[in-house]
Design a protein around this motif. Structure first.
Motif, PDB file in Angstrom:
ATOM      1  N   PHE A 574       0.828  -1.202   0.000  1.00 21.77           N
ATOM      2  CA  PHE A 574       0.000   0.000   0.000  1.00 21.77           C
ATOM      3  C   PHE A 574       0.865   1.256   0.000  1.00 21.77           C
ATOM      4  N   ALA A 575       2.001   1.179   0.630  1.00 21.74           N
ATOM      5  CA  ALA A 575       2.889   2.342   0.653  1.00 21.74           C
ATOM      6  C   ALA A 575       3.447   2.627  -0.739  1.00 21.74           C
ATOM      7  N   ILE A 576       3.795   1.556  -1.449  1.00 24.86           N
ATOM      8  CA  ILE A 576       4.317   1.710  -2.811  1.00 24.86           C
ATOM      9  C   ILE A 576       3.238   2.295  -3.717  1.00 24.86           C
ATOM     10  N   ASN A 577       1.990   1.837  -3.525  1.00 25.15           N
ATOM     11  CA  ASN A 577       0.871   2.273  -4.373  1.00 25.15           C
ATOM     12  C   ASN A 577      -0.028   3.251  -3.616  1.00 25.15           C
ATOM     13  N   GLY A 588      -6.913   5.084   2.418  1.00 32.17           N
ATOM     14  CA  GLY A 588      -5.745   5.943   2.359  1.00 32.17           C
ATOM     15  C   GLY A 588      -4.852   5.726   3.565  1.00 32.17           C
ATOM     16  N   PRO A 589      -4.474   6.790   4.245  1.00 32.40           N
ATOM     17  CA  PRO A 589      -3.583   6.645   5.410  1.00 32.40           C
ATOM     18  C   PRO A 589      -4.203   5.818   6.554  1.00 32.40           C
ATOM     19  N   MET A 590      -5.557   5.777   6.580  1.00 30.56           N
ATOM     20  CA  MET A 590      -6.208   4.984   7.637  1.00 30.56           C
ATOM     21  C   MET A 590      -5.918   3.496   7.489  1.00 30.56           C
ATOM     22  N   CYS A 591      -5.579   3.053   6.270  1.00 33.52           N
ATOM     23  CA  CYS A 591      -5.253   1.636   6.055  1.00 33.52           C
ATOM     24  C   CYS A 591      -4.061   1.207   6.894  1.00 33.52           C
ATOM     25  N   PHE A 592      -3.062   2.094   6.976  1.00 33.63           N
ATOM     26  CA  PHE A 592      -1.878   1.743   7.750  1.00 33.63           C
ATOM     27  C   PHE A 592      -2.194   1.625   9.256  1.00 33.63           C
ATOM     28  N   LEU A 593      -3.087   2.511   9.722  1.00 33.84           N
ATOM     29  CA  LEU A 593      -3.511   2.413  11.130  1.00 33.84           C
ATOM     30  C   LEU A 593      -4.230   1.092  11.388  1.00 33.84           C
ATOM     31  N   ILE A 594      -5.122   0.720  10.463  1.00 34.04           N
ATOM     32  CA  ILE A 594      -5.886  -0.530  10.647  1.00 34.04           C
ATOM     33  C   ILE A 594      -4.950  -1.729  10.616  1.00 34.04           C
ATOM     34  N   TYR A 628      -8.356  -3.599  18.627  1.00 37.95           N
ATOM     35  CA  TYR A 628      -9.501  -3.999  17.798  1.00 37.95           C
ATOM     36  C   TYR A 628     -10.581  -2.928  17.839  1.00 37.95           C
ATOM     37  N   THR A 629     -10.645  -2.224  18.963  1.00 37.58           N
ATOM     38  CA  THR A 629     -11.577  -1.096  19.063  1.00 37.58           C
ATOM     39  C   THR A 629     -11.186  -0.015  18.060  1.00 37.58           C
ATOM     40  N   VAL A 630      -9.883   0.234  17.968  1.00 39.14           N
ATOM     41  CA  VAL A 630      -9.393   1.227  16.988  1.00 39.14           C
ATOM     42  C   VAL A 630      -9.748   0.785  15.565  1.00 39.14           C
ATOM     43  N   CYS A 631      -9.572  -0.500  15.287  1.00 41.88           N
ATOM     44  CA  CYS A 631      -9.911  -1.015  13.959  1.00 41.88           C
ATOM     45  C   CYS A 631     -11.385  -0.796  13.642  1.00 41.88           C
ATOM     46  N   LEU A 632     -12.246  -1.142  14.604  1.00 39.34           N
ATOM     47  CA  LEU A 632     -13.688  -0.994  14.366  1.00 39.34           C
ATOM     48  C   LEU A 632     -14.073   0.462  14.178  1.00 39.34           C
ATOM     49  N   VAL A 633     -13.436   1.340  14.975  1.00 41.21           N
ATOM     50  CA  VAL A 633     -13.719   2.760  14.817  1.00 41.21           C
ATOM     51  C   VAL A 633     -13.322   3.219  13.411  1.00 41.21           C
ATOM     52  N   CYS A 634     -12.199   2.732  12.941  1.00 41.63           N
ATOM     53  CA  CYS A 634     -11.753   3.093  11.590  1.00 41.63           C
ATOM     54  C   CYS A 634     -12.756   2.622  10.539  1.00 41.63           C
ATOM     55  N   THR A 661     -12.133  19.263   4.213  1.00 44.64           N
ATOM     56  CA  THR A 661     -11.176  20.290   4.621  1.00 44.64           C
ATOM     57  C   THR A 661     -10.517  19.939   5.950  1.00 44.64           C
ATOM     58  N   TYR A 662     -11.348  19.495   6.934  1.00 44.71           N
ATOM     59  CA  TYR A 662     -10.818  19.282   8.303  1.00 44.71           C
ATOM     60  C   TYR A 662     -10.566  17.817   8.660  1.00 44.71           C
ATOM     61  N   HIS A 663     -10.606  16.944   7.645  1.00 46.87           N
ATOM     62  CA  HIS A 663     -10.293  15.519   7.874  1.00 46.87           C
ATOM     63  C   HIS A 663     -11.098  14.952   9.054  1.00 46.87           C
ATOM     64  N   GLY A 664     -12.373  15.041   8.933  1.00 45.84           N
ATOM     65  CA  GLY A 664     -13.289  14.647  10.020  1.00 45.84           C
ATOM     66  C   GLY A 664     -13.162  13.193  10.433  1.00 45.84           C
ATOM     67  N   GLN A 665     -12.637  12.324   9.550  1.00 45.19           N
ATOM     68  CA  GLN A 665     -12.547  10.909   9.888  1.00 45.19           C
ATOM     69  C   GLN A 665     -11.620  10.648  11.067  1.00 45.19           C
ATOM     70  N   TRP A 666     -10.750  11.636  11.419  1.00 46.89           N
ATOM     71  CA  TRP A 666      -9.806  11.406  12.527  1.00 46.89           C
ATOM     72  C   TRP A 666     -10.331  11.906  13.891  1.00 46.89           C
ATOM     73  N   LEU A 667     -11.521  12.399  13.941  1.00 45.39           N
ATOM     74  CA  LEU A 667     -12.014  13.017  15.175  1.00 45.39           C
ATOM     75  C   LEU A 667     -12.692  12.045  16.138  1.00 45.39           C
TER      76      LEU A 667
END
Length: 804
Positions: A574-577, A588-594, A628-634, A661-667
């Motif tokens: 995913f980093a390469i692509n 996007g970047p959330m994939c790496f967190l998951i 796993y809680t973080v994964c589900l939240v993502c 604009t404010y990247h709401g998915q991280w809140l």
């Protein structure tokens, strides 16, 4: 100290005695009831017995000679006479001193005061204690009376001047209280000792369900109370008790005993109460009972030969040992030959008439020998005390010493002499520190047979020869139980007020019953122990766990390492692509967190194996719950984002613009929410639902939201539908934990931890394989779909379709 009321009472009695002395003198022969001597011993013997209730409206003396003659008591009376004569014939005990006696027929508890007042008076007058002795009485001590009620009535009159009373039969416990009866001693054991022997017999034969019948007076009620206290800490239950008197309805008594199915009956009463009881039992056809007789009637000569006595069952008893007193039989024969009842020339006090000339010597000798040695030892104890007061030596006594009763009392308390090879001392309460009891049985020949003994001194010893008892059951010892003993592993549950009436309840798993310590309680095993249902002890638990070397554990840990490797490989891919449409559509970047959280979750799998420790327990649950809680939240955010992009953006463009604009998915990622109850998690390997309810509720809420949002996106473009993939992942996740929950309910062995680890690993693979693996497949094997033109074409087609 004598109260004013007592003084008035005594003064009244003194006046009554004086009047009776004047008005009711009787003519009697002097040969039996009186003997002149230097010192006098009073004697109170109920030669006759008055059973009738006392009903009178004016003072009058009782004529004992008109009442029922008790031959066994007449025998005791003759024994006192013999003892005094034997002492007077001795050259060692009281040399040059003659001992006399003044004996009265004490046939009533309440109407025999004239004789007692005569004993304590001098020339018809009773001298108060506070005045100096003007005229000295020859009376130095009193032998008797026989029963406790008689002693209770007259004892205060002797106590006020500390005149020693040495009773040969009064056994009530109250006489041991020296503050009330300071000059009272006895040569018979107190009721406590007799009750000890009776209880010993009951325990010896393992009887539990008994009745206690006693004469309704101080003696009988004291015995009953002592029995109740004695059995308090034993398995014996007093099923029924009844005080007996002249008006007792024996039919109702035996009816009640029959209703309660009581096979053991204790009869604590004198012979004049026991006789009508036993005869009523014969008449009423009372059968299959074991009777335990007290020492007052166990050696009775008439009842063992009573017609039908065998039908009532088996009779055991407690008795004074039969002691042969040398010379007594010869004395009786001699006395009967010399008796002249027609000697009426001398005027003496009343109740000194026997009217027993029809008794022959054989009748007296063959009478019940109970309490013979107590009478004999009582007279000798007084003689030895007088010997010490008079400082008697070889062939002489000091006749210059003025003897007062309290001086004799002081020497009586220090008694320690030998009589018929028996040491005679008293304890501090005036009770005998000598003697024993025989345990007897009424055999089928009508004789009383000794079958055992109970010795008190120097230490308690008991013996019962069971083989000599002829039971009514033809050899088998009768049983006496309210309830049959519980089988092993069963606890007793008391049924009613009696502890030996109970139901049996089996002790459940994890408990046991110790019948020796507490048969009424199922005791819980320790945490390190276990027991099956109906156990009498606990067993140590076998420590079981799945070791790292277990084949199942190895496979699961290999699976965890594979998962870590796959997440690492996918992260590199995913980093390469990173800037390609597939990676961006996957989050996007959330994939790496998951992917990072999935890798960290796999750490929990390794701690499900080997022996659990505190740290293992923490690492078994904390990484999985947290990451796993973080994964589900993502995935919740990603599902919402997909729906938002395709369905809400068209209707609310400004809101869509703000989200971008404010990247709401991280809140909305709760990093620290799972630490609400850390102490509960640390202490337990298994999830405590109460302690971890917040974390569980959060996970369930996230799953629900994720499922709702992903399901809302089910009609999105076919090749651009992450929502469907997320929905499928969630279905796999839910199915996994339903299967585990089912296994957890049905199976509780050590491999449940293996199943738990497998469920965790399956939860991780569900997202890895069904969400990320398809993306990787497109990137590697279908690169033409990973272009901007391809994705724009899909969106254009979707837009046309939804606009139609």
């Amino acid at each position: 100290m004598i109260t004013t009321t007592m003084k008035r009472f005594l003064a009244t009695l003194c006046l009554l005695g004086f009047l009776l002395h004047v008005s009711t003198q009787c003519t009697v022969p002097a040969s039996e009831f009186q003997l002149e001597g230097d010192y006098l011993i009073g004697g109170l013997f109920d030669i006759h017995h008055d059973n009738a209730p006392v009903y009178y409206d004016r003072p009058e003396a009782i004529d004992c000679s008109s009442k029922t003659l008790i031959v066994s008591n007449y025998r005791k009376f003759e024994l006192m006479r013999f003892s005094v004569e034997e002492i007077n014939n001795s050259t060692n005990l009281l040399p040059n001193v003659s001992l006399g006696y003044e004996i009265f027929d004490h046939c009533s508890d309440a109407q025999n005061f004239p004789g007692v007042l005569d004993l304590i008076s001098v020339n018809g007058l009773i001298q108060p204690r506070s005045e100096p002795h003007k005229n000295l009485s020859k009376l130095v001590a009193v032998v008797g009376p026989f029963t406790s009620p008689q002693a209770l009535t007259v004892a205060p009159l002797f106590m006020m001047n500390l005149i020693p009373m040495v009773s040969y039969g009064a056994a009530s416990s109250v006489f041991s209280r020296k503050q009330i009866f300071p000059s009272f001693l006895r040569t018979v054991h107190p009721n406590k000792d007799v009750i000890d022997v009776i209880v010993n017999i009951i325990l010896h034969f393992n009887w539990r369900w008994v009745a206690f019948l006693n004469i309704d007076d101080d003696y009988g009620n004291d015995g009953r109370d002592l029995f109740i206290r004695k059995i308090k800490d034993t398995e014996i239950c007093l099923a029924y008790t009844k005080g007996l008197n002249n008006n007792t309805d024996y039919f109702q008594v035996f009816k009640r005993i029959g209703t309660l199915k009581i096979p053991i009956i204790i009869v604590f009463a004198p012979e004049w109460t026991a006789k009508p009881l036993i005869r009523s039992a014969i008449q009423l056809n009372v059968t299959k009972k074991v009777w335990i007789a007290g020492d007052a009637w166990s050696l009775n000569k008439d009842l063992p030969k009573e017609k039908g006595i065998k039908n009532i069952g088996t009779v055991l008893g407690v008795s004074e040992p039969v002691v042969t007193i040398p010379g007594f039989s010869d004395f009786i024969y001699s006395s009967k030959r010399q008796m002249h009842c027609e000697n009426a020339g001398q005027q003496k006090f009343c109740n000194q008439v026997c009217n027993c000339s029809n008794l022959n010597a054989e009748d007296v000798i063959a009478a019940d020998p109970s309490f013979s040695f107590p009478v004999y030892s009582a007279v000798y104890a007084i003689a030895h005390a007088l010997h010490n007061v008079l400082q008697c030596g070889t062939g002489t006594c000091n006749d210059k010493i003025t003897v007062y009763p309290h001086m004799v009392l002081a020497e009586l308390k220090k008694s320690n002499f030998t009589l018929l090879n028996q040491s005679i001392p008293f304890d501090e309460n005036g009770d005998p520190k000598f003697g024993s009891y025989s345990i007897v049985f009424w055999n089928h020949s009508g004789d009383v047979q000794e079958i055992g003994f109970y010795k008190f001194y120097p230490s308690v010893q008991s013996f019962i020869n069971n083989s000599q008892i002829q039971w009514y059951t033809n050899g088998e010892v009768p049983t006496s139980l309210c309830s049959t003993e519980c089988p092993a592993g069963y606890a007793k549950k008391q049924d009613g007020i009696h502890k030996c009436c109970f139901n049996c309840e089996i002790c459940p798993n994890g408990t046991y019953v110790n019948s020796t310590e507490d048969p009424y309680k199922c005791i819980y095993c320790k945490e390190t122990e276990w027991s099956a249902e109906g156990s009498t002890s606990c067993n140590l638990r076998v420590v079981e766990y799945v070791p790292f070397k277990d084949s199942g554990a190895i496979l699961i840990m290999v699976g965890a390492w594979v998962l870590v490797g796959l997440t690492l490989a996918m992260s590199v891919l995913f980093a390469i692509n990173y800037n390609t449409p597939v990676v961006r559509s996957a989050g996007g970047p959330m994939c790496f967190l998951i992917l990072g959280c999935l890798s960290l979750c796999s750490l929990s799998v390794f701690f499900y194996f080997d022996k659990p420790t505190v740290s293992f327990c923490i690492l078994r649950f904390l990484p999985f719950i947290l990451f796993y809680t973080v994964c589900l939240v993502c995935f919740v955010v990603r599902s919402f984002q997909i729906v938002f992009i395709f369905k809400i953006a068209a209707k609310f463009p400004k809101l869509h613009s703000w989200w971008r604009t404010y990247h709401g998915q991280w809140l909305v990622i709760p990093y620290n929410e799972t630490f609400s109850y850390p102490d509960k998690i640390i202490l337990h390997c298994d999830i405590n639902l109460k302690a971890s309810s917040g974390s569980v509720f959060l996970l369930l809420s996230l799953c629900s939201l994720c499922f709702i949002f992903s399901y809302m996106g089910k009609d999105l473009p076919k090749n651009y539908n992450e929502a469907k993939a997320i929905t499928f992942c969630l279905l796999v996740l839910i199915l996994t934990w339903i299967i585990f929950a089912t296994v957890h309910v049905l199976y509780h062995g050590k491999y449940i931890q293996t199943f738990n680890a497998l469920a965790v690993l399956s939860s991780l693979y569900s997202f890895l394989l069904w969400y990320f693996f398809p993306k990787c497949y497109i990137i590697i094997f279908q690169p033409y779909k990973n272009t901007q033109q391809y994705f724009q074409g899909l969106l254009l087609n979707y837009t046309k379709t939804t606009s139609l």
